[in-house]
Design an enzyme around this catalytic site. Structure first.
Site, PDB file in Angstrom:
ATOM      1  CE1 TYR A 171       1.093  -0.537   3.930  1.00  9.92           C
ATOM      2  CE2 TYR A 171      -0.262   2.007   4.168  1.00  9.92           C
ATOM      3  CZ  TYR A 171       0.798   0.734   4.669  1.00  9.92           C
ATOM      4  OH  TYR A 171       1.427   1.001   6.371  1.00  9.92           O
ATOM      5  NE  ARG A 203       7.377   3.462   0.779  1.00 13.92           N
ATOM      6  CZ  ARG A 203       6.824   4.334   1.919  1.00 13.92           C
ATOM      7  NH1 ARG A 203       7.893   5.059   2.406  1.00 13.92           N
ATOM      8  NH2 ARG A 203       4.960   5.319   2.185  1.00 13.92           N
ATOM      9  NE  ARG A 242      -5.358 -20.218   4.422  1.00 11.48           N
ATOM     10  CZ  ARG A 242      -4.706 -21.273   4.540  1.00 11.48           C
ATOM     11  NH1 ARG A 242      -4.477 -21.682   4.701  1.00 11.48           N
ATOM     12  NH2 ARG A 242      -3.785 -20.387   5.824  1.00 11.48           N
ATOM     13  CE  LYS A 269       2.990   3.027   3.241  1.00 14.03           C
ATOM     14  NZ  LYS A 269       3.586   2.949   4.383  1.00 14.03           N
ATOM     15  CD  GLU A 291      10.315   1.773  10.389  1.00 11.61           C
ATOM     16  OE1 GLU A 291       9.866   2.841   9.640  1.00 11.61           O
ATOM     17  OE2 GLU A 291       9.771   0.795  10.211  1.00 11.61           O
TER      18      GLU A 291
HETATM   19  N1  PMP Z   1       7.720   3.977   8.818  1.00  8.71           N
HETATM   20  C1  PMP Z   1       6.498   2.854   9.415  1.00  8.71           C
HETATM   21  C2  PMP Z   1       6.793   1.756  10.242  1.00  8.71           C
HETATM   22  C3  PMP Z   1       5.663   3.799   8.578  1.00  8.71           C
HETATM   23  O1  PMP Z   1       4.554   2.668   8.403  1.00  8.71           O
HETATM   24  C4  PMP Z   1       5.053   4.145   7.753  1.00  8.71           C
HETATM   25  C5  PMP Z   1       3.745   5.247   7.110  1.00  8.71           C
HETATM   26  N2  PMP Z   1       3.731   4.077   6.086  1.00  8.71           N
HETATM   27  C6  PMP Z   1       6.585   5.290   7.222  1.00  8.71           C
HETATM   28  C7  PMP Z   1       7.938   4.631   8.097  1.00  8.71           C
HETATM   29  C8  PMP Z   1       6.868   6.331   7.241  1.00  8.71           C
HETATM   30  O2  PMP Z   1       7.262   6.573   5.943  1.00  8.71           O
HETATM   31  P1  PMP Z   1       6.350   7.719   4.378  1.00  8.71           P
HETATM   32  O3  PMP Z   1       7.394   8.869   4.970  1.00  8.71           O
HETATM   33  O4  PMP Z   1       6.499   7.208   3.194  1.00  8.71           O
HETATM   34  O5  PMP Z   1       5.118   8.014   4.742  1.00  8.71           O
END
Ligand code: PMP
Length: 286
Positions: free
Chosen positions: A33, A52, A101, A150, A182
């Site tokens: 996503y 991305r 599945r 992502k 993070e």
């Molecule tokens: N780290 C994680 C785990 C996230 O989910 C996000 C947001 N999607 C970010 C960092 C920040 O990414 P962005 O600046 O592209 O929103």
């Protein structure tokens, strides 16, 4: 208010958009996503999100169902159809519906599922939280090892967000081997000794689109940036801290695990970067 959403080429009222129970996004979290912010009806850092998305799809052996120009047209149309001034566009691509599945991927050529919807957030750039800053707790990082992709498998970040809620704070920072990776849905930074410190890119964090822009703008403003892992103890002793994400922009962090940072108020570096980021991104919005 009922939104118009996009599903596989159709524009539908949200209640009419249906996806199969066999969709691999639903059964296997087999999907990726992107979230792009909208300010003044325009898309923020759209090209970065396209890059991305393409990378996430490639890393999972999925094709990209649209060209950048088609994605841009879809984003613009959904913003217009829903009259979004400030808010975001959410987009998801899954490996589709194989009809049953099975752990093995479906045969080549199985149509992917493409969904877009909007979330309206009037005054997104004037968040009152930016004036007081976020308080965060730390939590062990128990996610999978490819956080640079992502994917829609967001259960552990959701659990961490609930832990933050239960602790009465705004978010949680993940910690692995003593260092901060993070936040639940954002990249993490500290400011210490006049330097901005944030974890280097790798498989262990998402390569934030906002992170890339903010680091570029910080360097252009002659601020010193160091990309390296920092410990939780370092963070608690830092002068200030902040997070970045497409929806929160630059958000000051004023407390970690009950320890106030600096004055306990949003720091000057975070505040300045927030201003610069929003100003520059509004200028470059498409
Ligand atoms: N780290 C994680 C785990 C996230 O989910 C996000 C947001 N999607 C970010 C960092 C920040 O990414 P962005 O600046 O592209 O929103």
């Amino acid at each position: 208010m009922s939104r118009i959403v996009h599903l596989n080429g159709d524009w539908l009222p949200e209640a009419e958009a249906k996806v199969s129970v066999f969709d691999r996004g639903f059964l296997m979290a087999d999907g990726v996503y992107e979230v792009t912010s909208v300010l003044g009806g325009k898309l923020i850092d759209f090209e970065g999100h396209c890059r991305r998305l393409d990378r996430s799809l490639r890393e999972l052996g999925m094709g990209n169902p649209h060209s950048d120009a088609e994605w841009l047209a879809l984003h613009r149309e959904i913003v217009a159809r829903n009259g979004v001034e400030d808010g975001m566009v959410y987009l998801q691509v899954t490996r589709g519906n194989p009809g049953d599945r099975d752990f093995a991927y479906p045969p080549e050529g199985t149509p992917q599922t493409v969904v877009l919807f909007t979330q309206s957030k009037p005054g997104l750039a004037d968040s009152p939280a930016a004036k007081t800053g976020w308080r965060v707790i730390s939590i062990p990082d128990q996610r999978w090892a490819r956080r640079d992709i992502k994917t829609v498998q967001l259960l552990y970040p959701s659990m961490a967000k609930m832990a933050a809620k239960a602790a009465g704070v705004d978010d949680a920072w993940f910690v692995e081997d003593g260092t901060v990776t993070e936040g639940t849905s954002n990249n993490a930074y500290i400011v210490a000794g006049g330097k901005i410190v944030t974890r280097q890119l790798g498989h262990d964090i998402l390569h934030g689109i906002t992170r890339a822009a903010v680091l570029r703008l910080a360097r252009e403003a002659q601020m010193e940036v160091v990309e390296r892992a920092f410990t939780l103890d370092e963070a608690k002793a830092a002068d200030e801290a902040f997070i970045t994400s497409a929806s929160a922009f630059v958000m000051p962090v004023v407390e970690i695990d009950g320890t106030a940072l600096g004055t306990g108020k949003p720091g000057p570096v975070a505040q300045r970067l927030r201003e610069i980021y929003i100003e520059e991104m509004r200028k470059a919005a498409v």
